[in-house]
Design a protein around this motif. Structure first.
Motif, mmCIF file in Angstrom:
data_model
loop_
_atom_site.group_PDB
_atom_site.id
_atom_site.type_symbol
_atom_site.label_atom_id
_atom_site.label_comp_id
_atom_site.label_asym_id
_atom_site.label_seq_id
_atom_site.Cartn_x
_atom_site.Cartn_y
_atom_site.Cartn_z
ATOM 1 N N ILE A 1 4.497 2.017 -6.591
ATOM 2 C CA ILE A 1 3.358 1.433 -5.827
ATOM 3 C C ILE A 1 1.632 1.928 -6.722
ATOM 4 C CG2 ILE A 1 1.271 0.100 -4.918
ATOM 5 C CD1 ILE A 1 3.239 -1.231 -2.469
ATOM 6 N N VAL A 2 1.190 2.047 -7.842
ATOM 7 C CA VAL A 2 -0.204 3.078 -7.624
ATOM 8 C C VAL A 2 -1.234 2.362 -7.430
ATOM 9 C CG1 VAL A 2 -1.235 3.782 -9.998
ATOM 10 C CG2 VAL A 2 1.539 3.795 -9.985
ATOM 11 N N ILE A 3 -1.944 3.555 -6.823
ATOM 12 C CA ILE A 3 -3.051 2.857 -6.547
ATOM 13 C C ILE A 3 -4.271 3.899 -7.034
ATOM 14 C CG2 ILE A 3 -5.131 3.307 -4.099
ATOM 15 C CD1 ILE A 3 -2.641 2.730 -2.514
ATOM 16 N N ASN A 4 -5.014 3.429 -7.758
ATOM 17 C CA ASN A 4 -5.788 4.346 -8.941
ATOM 18 C C ASN A 4 -7.639 3.839 -7.482
ATOM 19 O OD1 ASN A 4 -7.993 5.215 -11.026
ATOM 20 N ND2 ASN A 4 -7.659 3.011 -12.316
ATOM 21 N N VAL A 5 -7.608 5.235 -7.343
ATOM 22 C CA VAL A 5 -9.097 5.900 -6.810
ATOM 23 C C VAL A 5 -9.956 6.763 -7.907
ATOM 24 C CG1 VAL A 5 -8.601 3.961 -4.673
ATOM 25 C CG2 VAL A 5 -7.326 6.665 -4.920
ATOM 26 N N GLY A 6 -8.968 6.745 -9.207
ATOM 27 C CA GLY A 6 -9.392 8.085 -9.650
ATOM 28 C C GLY A 6 -11.355 7.748 -9.872
ATOM 29 N N SER A 7 -11.466 7.656 -11.296
ATOM 30 C CA SER A 7 -12.824 7.786 -12.321
ATOM 31 C C SER A 7 -13.303 6.067 -12.522
ATOM 32 C CB SER A 7 -13.252 9.149 -12.657
ATOM 33 O OG SER A 7 -12.858 8.902 -14.183
ATOM 34 N N ALA A 8 -13.647 6.201 -12.947
ATOM 35 C CA ALA A 8 -13.877 4.750 -13.582
ATOM 36 C C ALA A 8 -13.413 4.679 -15.205
ATOM 37 C CB ALA A 8 -15.026 4.077 -13.853
ATOM 38 N N PHE A 9 -13.303 4.892 -15.949
ATOM 39 C CA PHE A 9 -12.770 6.270 -17.105
ATOM 40 C C PHE A 9 -11.296 5.764 -17.094
ATOM 41 C CE2 PHE A 9 -17.027 8.336 -16.928
ATOM 42 C CZ PHE A 9 -17.700 7.661 -16.694
ATOM 43 N N ILE A 10 -10.810 5.889 -16.061
ATOM 44 C CA ILE A 10 -9.002 5.812 -16.399
ATOM 45 C C ILE A 10 -8.272 4.645 -15.814
ATOM 46 C CG2 ILE A 10 -9.345 8.601 -15.541
ATOM 47 C CD1 ILE A 10 -7.715 7.337 -12.962
ATOM 48 N N ASN A 11 -9.513 3.701 -15.344
ATOM 49 C CA ASN A 11 -8.453 2.612 -15.579
ATOM 50 C C ASN A 11 -6.987 1.830 -16.562
ATOM 51 O OD1 ASN A 11 -10.137 2.324 -13.691
ATOM 52 N ND2 ASN A 11 -11.262 -0.165 -13.678
ATOM 53 N N MET A 12 -7.214 2.015 -17.823
ATOM 54 C CA MET A 12 -6.885 1.457 -19.221
ATOM 55 C C MET A 12 -5.199 2.335 -19.184
ATOM 56 S SD MET A 12 -7.923 -1.341 -19.363
ATOM 57 C CE MET A 12 -7.149 -1.654 -20.267
ATOM 58 N N THR A 13 -6.076 3.756 -19.566
ATOM 59 C CA THR A 13 -4.620 4.752 -19.474
ATOM 60 C C THR A 13 -3.805 4.893 -18.115
ATOM 61 O OG1 THR A 13 -5.731 6.002 -18.480
ATOM 62 C CG2 THR A 13 -5.892 6.467 -20.802
ATOM 63 N N VAL A 14 -3.855 4.141 -16.902
ATOM 64 C CA VAL A 14 -2.947 4.204 -15.573
ATOM 65 C C VAL A 14 -2.270 2.961 -15.652
ATOM 66 C CG1 VAL A 14 -3.171 4.227 -13.216
ATOM 67 C CG2 VAL A 14 -4.580 6.140 -14.353
ATOM 68 N N LEU A 15 -3.032 1.967 -16.185
ATOM 69 C CA LEU A 15 -2.367 0.383 -16.387
ATOM 70 C C LEU A 15 -1.076 0.468 -17.053
ATOM 71 C CD1 LEU A 15 -2.508 -2.257 -15.353
ATOM 72 C CD2 LEU A 15 -4.426 -2.549 -17.191
ATOM 73 N N GLU A 16 -1.292 1.501 -18.980
ATOM 74 C CA GLU A 16 -1.186 1.228 -19.723
ATOM 75 C C GLU A 16 0.863 2.025 -19.015
ATOM 76 O OE1 GLU A 16 -0.335 -0.079 -22.857
ATOM 77 O OE2 GLU A 16 0.796 0.931 -23.132
ATOM 78 N N GLY A 17 0.351 3.184 -18.458
ATOM 79 C CA GLY A 17 1.126 3.760 -17.303
ATOM 80 C C GLY A 17 2.432 3.199 -16.857
ATOM 81 N N CYS A 18 1.186 2.211 -15.904
ATOM 82 C CA CYS A 18 1.818 1.427 -14.868
ATOM 83 C C CYS A 18 2.917 0.338 -15.123
ATOM 84 C CB CYS A 18 1.466 0.710 -13.515
ATOM 85 S SG CYS A 18 0.595 1.600 -12.498
ATOM 86 N N ILE A 19 2.669 0.191 -16.651
ATOM 87 C CA ILE A 19 3.240 -1.779 -17.301
ATOM 88 C C ILE A 19 3.969 -1.145 -18.137
ATOM 89 C CG2 ILE A 19 3.279 -2.107 -19.504
ATOM 90 C CD1 ILE A 19 0.124 -3.018 -19.313
ATOM 91 N N ARG A 20 4.548 0.463 -18.157
ATOM 92 C CA ARG A 20 5.152 0.866 -19.077
ATOM 93 C C ARG A 20 6.349 1.361 -18.313
ATOM 94 N NH1 ARG A 20 3.402 5.989 -22.760
ATOM 95 N NH2 ARG A 20 1.704 4.414 -23.377
#
Lengths: 408, 408
Positions: free
Chosen positions: A82-101
């Motif tokens: 489980i990844v909880i992304n509470v970093g800057s609003a600019f990182i969502n898509m790269t973090v989501l990509e990492g989770c998908i992979r």
């Protein structure tokens, strides 16, 4: 089945709250990892956990979350589920990509933003996150978007009204009042860059089945809310309008944020001078600089406000609708206290209300209740388990309905 | 004797006015040279001179005026006999050094400033310029400090009161009111960096024989002045207080500047947020930047205000004193018109009032009337020749005394 390791990405005030809430619920999870561009900030959060006597395994990591390869590698290395992304609003898509992979569940608390753009066309989620729906489903992971307080809990409030009050919803007015005081001449309650970016663009609301455009501070209304009393709030652009409008297209969906005259004056001066611009300017000495980033640099760090913050917040949804043709309305809300938040987790109330819900979402994924193996917004999930768990975790929900003002 | 070549250093709005005034009085001088860090700005001024039909020899030069070797070399190369320094306030000492070495007369319009310091200890002139008095005398050059309007003409007004009204001066209140309107949401009338630096430090005034300290906007007073009417002006720090207090130590010397509520609000917001700081901050991305320079970068270029500027300025000295024991007072003043200034020389009124006087001083040096071969402030020189010449050049002096309101 082994308990799931959690990876928190980000190490600001909200991340600190989420970390404490994971640690308080250690039995629900495996290990807790915190990753940040600046590892010292993650270490500082871990120290506050140890200071409170928590002793589950905590590990900090340096991570450039704009690099999806690095995100994927870290998730695999840690076996994070489980990844909880509470970093800057600019990182969502790269973090989501990492989770998908890497096959990890993904939770965030705010919509993705492109640093170079302010206020894109509605619905905002369709510009970035929703484009990955099929990929998320294909990967078989759960991705819960906007699971903070607003967006997040207020989306669940709307769903709660749907589930327990109305078969037809006519309007959802989300009202966010911070009646607290930080004692500084001026400060923003969260990252100034994100805070101001929220208000410099067009204010989108969903009314009469279409997007309406207004300017910030153009439409104000006085509200009379529990505990905080009469307050003026202004029609504002906010993430949750853009998902709630998709689930409730026949309803008017509006977001109202409370502002004092002082905030409005400072904002107006900065905006009119061009100091809130995300576009670079060049100084007489030839230095290229983004004015908004300089404003951020001179303002107090929101995390630094916590020790002196006093007073309460009230955030809720006024939902109007009908059941079997009978009109009604309900106000579903939470009141949080800045000082209590600081005493419990060392953060102020705004961070507290944003940092607790993603952990509740993580618990519901871990328990299987919300592990839906697709991309959803919070209103797409059953609300009562979430709201009841939040009540146990320090964010109780109350309702004002025909029977009075009472807990859910 | 050959006519003296003039070198103007600087190429902003004030420099443009000075260049036009030299060109209009071409018979008083030799060649006109304009030097600027950015030679294109000097070329642009020369183009405006040609557009007005002037045809004396004009040449532009690129110059780093912070490099005294370069200043000296350029003066020698051009055989310049009079240097008019209307560049940034940071270059006075290097330009003066170049003049001392090359044997040219030196004229400036504002006090030297160190970019890293705001508001040093009084008297300000003693921190930099006055330390070079002996060197200037030894070199046998004339150096006239602060020969703009304020400082400059207002110093001559005080001297005029001494020369023609009183044998004892009790108080000198300099009042600067700009009742013009530039039509922008916000703009400063000259370099924003210098403008704001004037008001962020301690306000020094000379009262009761000693330096008094106040904060900006702490002391306000309503004035009722010719043409501009009733206006509120605030006790402010300004160069001329620091030299007039030396010549008139028994008098109270105060400077009052008019501000509207809008200016004060914008200034207060910027100052309280730390955006007027001359000390660098570091952004989250690691970029080191001086906030004040970013504020300057987002504000309108003062020169761009000229075409739309309307209305008038009134700047004058209220001097109280006695002659043969009989008390009296006199208000010595000028009224300038923004639109007339633009029509004549393509600059707004604030630049006009600042750019004409150093050329009048240069003419008086060229004629020998003010060629005193030492360092002086304007009040150290006979006032009437200067004020009469200014009247011919578009800045007439009027007086309100016991006999009424009349020209000098």
């Amino acid at each position: 089945m082994a308990q799931k390791n959690v990876l928190i990405i980000g190490a600001g005030g909200v991340a600190q709250v989420s970390a404490h809430k994971v640690a308080q619920r250690a039995a629900e999870f495996g290990d807790l990892h915190i990753a940040s561009r600046t590892v010292a900030k993650a270490d500082a959060i871990i120290q506050t956990l140890r200071d409170k006597g928590h002793d589950m395994p905590f590990t900090s990591h340096a991570l450039d979350a704009m690099d999806s390869d690095a995100v994927e590698a870290l998730i695999r290395q840690l076996d994070a589920k489980i990844v909880i992304n509470v970093g800057s609003a600019f990182i969502n898509m790269t973090v989501l990509e990492g989770c998908i992979r890497a096959g990890a569940a993904y939770i965030d608390t705010a919509i993705h933003e492109d640093p170079a753009k302010i206020c894109e066309t509605p619905p905002w989620y369709a510009n970035y996150e929703w484009k990955r729906r099929e990929d998320v489903a294909a990967a078989g992971i759960t991705a819960i978007l906007g699971a903070g307080f607003d967006p997040g809990v207020v989306n669940a409030y709307a769903r709660f009204a749907e589930d327990e009050y109305f078969d037809k919803i006519d309007s959802i007015d989300i009202v966010d009042i911070n009646a607290g005081s930080h004692g500084r001449w001026f400060a923003t309650n969260f990252d100034p860059e994100i805070n101001f970016r929220e208000f410099t663009g067009t204010v989108y609301s969903w009314q009469g089945g279409e997007w309406k455009e207004n300017a910030m501070f153009e439409v104000g209304r006085e509200w009379d809310l529990p505990v905080v009393g009469k307050r003026t709030a202004y029609l504002s652009g906010h993430d949750e309008v853009h998902s709630l409008a998709a689930r409730y297209p026949a309803a008017d969906v509006r977001f109202w944020m409370g502002f004092g005259d002082h905030y409005i004056n400072v904002f107006t001066v900065l905006k009119n001078l061009g100091l809130l611009s995300e576009q670079p300017v060049t100084t007489a000495e030839g230095l290229e600089v983004v004015p908004l980033k300089v404003v951020k640099a001179v303002l107090p760090d929101p995390a630094s406000l916590a020790p002196d913050y006093e007073g309460k917040t009230c955030i809720g949804d006024l939902v109007k609708g009908s059941l079997d043709g009978k009109q009604g309305e309900v106000f579903i809300y939470n009141v949080a206290d800045h000082k209590e938040a600081f005493n419990e987790v060392g953060s102020q109330g705004i961070s507290f209300t944003a940092g607790v819900p993603p952990v509740a979402a993580a618990i519901l994924i871990a328990r299987g209740v919300w592990d839906v193996k697709k991309m959803v917004n919070v209103e797409d999930l059953p609300a009562r388990p979430f709201l009841e768990l939040l009540g146990e975790m320090g964010l109780p929900t109350r309702v004002i309905d025909a029977t009075g003002d009472h807990p859910i």
